[in-house]
Write a protein that holds these residues in place. Structure first.
Motif, short mmCIF file in Angstrom:
data_model
loop_
_atom_site.label_atom_id
_atom_site.label_comp_id
_atom_site.label_asym_id
_atom_site.label_seq_id
_atom_site.Cartn_x
_atom_site.Cartn_y
_atom_site.Cartn_z
N SER A 239 -17.68 -3.10 -12.91
CA SER A 239 -16.66 -2.84 -11.90
C SER A 239 -16.30 -1.36 -11.91
O SER A 239 -16.28 -0.71 -12.96
N PHE A 240 -16.01 -0.85 -10.71
CA PHE A 240 -15.52 0.51 -10.55
C PHE A 240 -14.05 0.43 -10.17
O PHE A 240 -13.67 -0.29 -9.25
N SER A 241 -13.22 1.19 -10.90
CA SER A 241 -11.79 1.23 -10.62
C SER A 241 -11.43 2.52 -9.91
O SER A 241 -11.52 3.60 -10.51
N PRO A 242 -11.04 2.45 -8.63
CA PRO A 242 -10.60 3.67 -7.92
C PRO A 242 -9.35 4.27 -8.57
O PRO A 242 -8.65 3.60 -9.34
N PRO A 243 -9.05 5.52 -8.25
CA PRO A 243 -7.91 6.20 -8.89
C PRO A 243 -6.58 5.48 -8.73
O PRO A 243 -5.72 5.58 -9.60
N TYR A 244 -6.39 4.71 -7.64
CA TYR A 244 -5.10 4.05 -7.44
C TYR A 244 -4.79 3.00 -8.52
O TYR A 244 -3.66 2.52 -8.63
N LEU A 245 -5.79 2.61 -9.32
CA LEU A 245 -5.57 1.65 -10.41
C LEU A 245 -5.15 2.32 -11.72
O LEU A 245 -4.91 1.65 -12.71
N SER A 246 -5.05 3.63 -11.71
CA SER A 246 -4.60 4.36 -12.90
C SER A 246 -3.16 3.96 -13.24
O SER A 246 -2.33 3.74 -12.35
N LEU A 247 -2.85 3.89 -14.53
CA LEU A 247 -1.52 3.51 -14.98
C LEU A 247 -0.43 4.47 -14.48
O LEU A 247 0.73 4.08 -14.36
N GLU A 248 -0.82 5.69 -14.18
CA GLU A 248 0.18 6.66 -13.73
C GLU A 248 0.80 6.28 -12.38
O GLU A 248 1.88 6.78 -12.02
N TYR A 249 0.12 5.40 -11.63
CA TYR A 249 0.64 4.97 -10.34
C TYR A 249 1.33 3.61 -10.41
O TYR A 249 1.72 3.05 -9.38
N ASP A 250 1.48 3.07 -11.61
CA ASP A 250 2.01 1.72 -11.75
C ASP A 250 3.44 1.60 -11.21
O ASP A 250 3.82 0.56 -10.67
N ARG A 251 4.24 2.64 -11.35
CA ARG A 251 5.64 2.59 -10.91
C ARG A 251 5.79 2.54 -9.39
O ARG A 251 6.82 2.09 -8.88
N ILE A 252 4.78 3.01 -8.67
CA ILE A 252 4.87 2.97 -7.20
C ILE A 252 3.92 1.92 -6.61
O ILE A 252 3.70 1.89 -5.40
N LYS A 253 3.40 1.03 -7.46
CA LYS A 253 2.49 -0.02 -6.99
C LYS A 253 3.28 -1.26 -6.60
O LYS A 253 4.06 -1.80 -7.39
N PRO A 254 3.13 -1.75 -5.36
CA PRO A 254 3.83 -2.97 -4.96
C PRO A 254 3.22 -4.21 -5.61
O PRO A 254 2.01 -4.25 -5.87
N ARG A 255 4.05 -5.19 -5.84
CA ARG A 255 3.61 -6.49 -6.35
C ARG A 255 4.14 -7.57 -5.42
O ARG A 255 5.35 -7.81 -5.37
N ILE A 256 3.23 -8.20 -4.69
CA ILE A 256 3.62 -9.19 -3.68
C ILE A 256 4.20 -10.42 -4.36
O ILE A 256 3.60 -10.99 -5.29
N LEU A 257 5.37 -10.84 -3.91
CA LEU A 257 6.01 -12.05 -4.41
C LEU A 257 5.72 -13.25 -3.53
O LEU A 257 5.51 -14.36 -4.03
N SER A 258 5.72 -13.03 -2.22
CA SER A 258 5.45 -14.13 -1.29
C SER A 258 4.92 -13.56 0.02
O SER A 258 5.22 -12.43 0.39
N VAL A 259 4.10 -14.36 0.69
CA VAL A 259 3.60 -13.99 2.01
C VAL A 259 3.20 -15.26 2.73
O VAL A 259 2.75 -16.24 2.11
N ALA A 343 -0.34 -5.13 0.36
CA ALA A 343 0.78 -4.23 0.62
C ALA A 343 0.45 -2.89 -0.03
O ALA A 343 0.02 -2.85 -1.18
N VAL A 344 0.62 -1.81 0.72
CA VAL A 344 0.25 -0.48 0.23
C VAL A 344 1.50 0.40 0.28
O VAL A 344 2.21 0.42 1.28
N HIS A 345 1.74 1.13 -0.81
CA HIS A 345 2.89 2.02 -0.90
C HIS A 345 2.42 3.35 -1.45
O HIS A 345 1.85 3.42 -2.53
N ALA A 346 2.61 4.41 -0.67
CA ALA A 346 2.20 5.76 -1.09
C ALA A 346 0.73 5.79 -1.50
O ALA A 346 0.36 6.38 -2.51
N HIS A 347 -0.09 5.10 -0.72
CA HIS A 347 -1.55 5.08 -0.89
C HIS A 347 -1.99 4.23 -2.09
O HIS A 347 -3.16 4.28 -2.50
N VAL A 348 -1.08 3.45 -2.67
CA VAL A 348 -1.41 2.59 -3.82
C VAL A 348 -1.29 1.13 -3.38
O VAL A 348 -0.20 0.70 -2.97
N PRO A 349 -2.37 0.34 -3.45
CA PRO A 349 -2.32 -1.03 -2.96
C PRO A 349 -1.89 -2.03 -4.03
O PRO A 349 -2.06 -1.82 -5.22
N SER A 350 -1.34 -3.12 -3.56
CA SER A 350 -1.01 -4.26 -4.41
C SER A 350 -2.28 -5.05 -4.74
O SER A 350 -3.38 -4.72 -4.27
N GLN A 351 -2.12 -6.09 -5.53
CA GLN A 351 -3.14 -7.12 -5.64
C GLN A 351 -3.28 -7.78 -4.28
O GLN A 351 -2.29 -8.01 -3.57
#
Length: 358
Positions: A239-259, A343-351
């Protein structure tokens, strides 16, 4: 049942949910905004009304006049469609390939450097023309994958030769990320860290729900050949992990609760809630749906991303937010079926979450 034998044909899901199959040797077809088909083969492309079996437009040849289809295998994507715009402009991007006569030369042991250019074409422009850009690395047999934040990944392939048995050389192990948006103040192409494994002919790549890219395979031989060859058959996956999966972006990463799991057409509203440690601004939010692709020979069929229109944002509680989102306007924009919603926030996507468009 298919009425005619085809070899490495391509397909696209139509607005009525059926599949259209065209050509052979990986020509590329894409269902465009109004339901007609864009079909590209080597250097030429057409706009086809498949219902009337009528060619509506013949597009200019891609500059350079070098082939982009098997065995000079390049790749292509339909760039993300944005429902928040007043007018949606479908745009095709084609990258890589091999110059004319590369296949013949490769069979004689002369491996010509691959093509390093990409071309972008706005299909519905009244006077369409190709806009050309240069990749930092030449590439043949690359895979182009849309990332959930709207960027595009180019991965796998070789720098010399062509597709086919024993005809590729100089593996390109470094992926490239391309940012198609108009905001390119920082970069357009970015070279990523290399893999340790060559991924040549018969390799493949696909987007996973967590935002990683699953890369698998490589077999440039008639049979499986694991020893005493320059590029052994490789049945592994990584697997290749793009930069948005870096831990440094974890604080601005959305986590979907419901949809809402079922989403309708005509801009029908649905709800989404998510958690976020550090919320920046509503302008930094996106909701993107990505159709799962079926990939072979450097072409991801059915690959499509639609950025949906966000109607409202509500602060439900500390670090928890709700979105009201409009579903796709038409089946021509997003054919019916299952999609991964991000859901994407500041170019960082959720699961990604699976939803059904119907």
């Amino acid at each position: 049942m298919i009425q005619t034998d085809t070899w490495f044909s391509s397909g696209a899901v139509l607005p009525n949910g059926t599949l259209v199959q065209t050509g052979g040797y990986n020509d590329g077809d894409r269902n465009i905004r109004n339901g007609n088909l864009f079909i590209f083969a080597n250097t030429r492309s057409i706009y086809l009304d498949y219902n009337q079996n009528r060619v509506l437009k013949v597009f200019p040849r891609i500059p350079g006049d070098d082939p982009r289809n098997y065995p000079s295998t390049g790749s292509s994507v339909l760039l993300p469609l944005d429902e928040s715009k007043a007018v949606i402009e479908p745009e095709i991007m084609v990258c890589g390939g091999a110059p004319r006569a590369s296949y013949t030369q490769a069979t004689q042991g002369n491996f010509i450097r691959a093509i390093s250019t990409c071309g972008r074409l706005k299909v519905l422009d009244p006077n369409p023309s190709w806009t050309m850009e240069d990749m930092p690395l030449a590439r043949v047999m690359g895979d182009m994958i849309l990332l959930p934040n709207g960027d595009m990944l180019i991965i796998n392939g070789a720098e010399s030769g062509t597709a086919g048995w024993e005809l590729g050389r100089d593996p390109v192990t470094q992926p490239i990320i391309y940012r198609p948006s108009t905001d390119v103040s920082n970069w357009r192409f970015a070279i990523m860290s290399p893999s340790t494994r060559p991924r040549m002919y018969h390799s493949s790549a696909i987007l996973l729900p967590d935002g990683r890219i699953l890369v698998s395979g490589s077999n440039p031989h008639v049979n499986y050949n694991f020893i005493n060859v320059e590029y052994p058959t490789d049945l592994s996956m990584e697997s290749f992990s793009p930069p948005y999966l870096s831990l440094e972006y974890d604080r601005i990463k959305p986590r979907i609760l419901s949809v809402d799991e079922n989403i309708g057409y005509g801009g029908k509203l649905f709800s989404l809630s998510f958690q976020l440690q550090v919320y920046l601004t509503a302008n930094a939010l996106e909701v993107n749906i990505v159709a799962p692709s079926f990939a072979t020979h450097s072409f991801s069929m059915n690959q499509r991303m639609v950025s949906l229109k966000i109607v409202g944002v509500t602060n439900l509680s500390p670090s928890t937010y709700g979105l009201t989102v409009a579903g796709p306007s038409t089946a021509e924009i997003a054919p019916p079926g299952y999609y991964l919603l991000f859901a994407v926030h500041a170019h960082v996507p959720s699961q990604g979450m699976w939803v059904k468009i119907e």
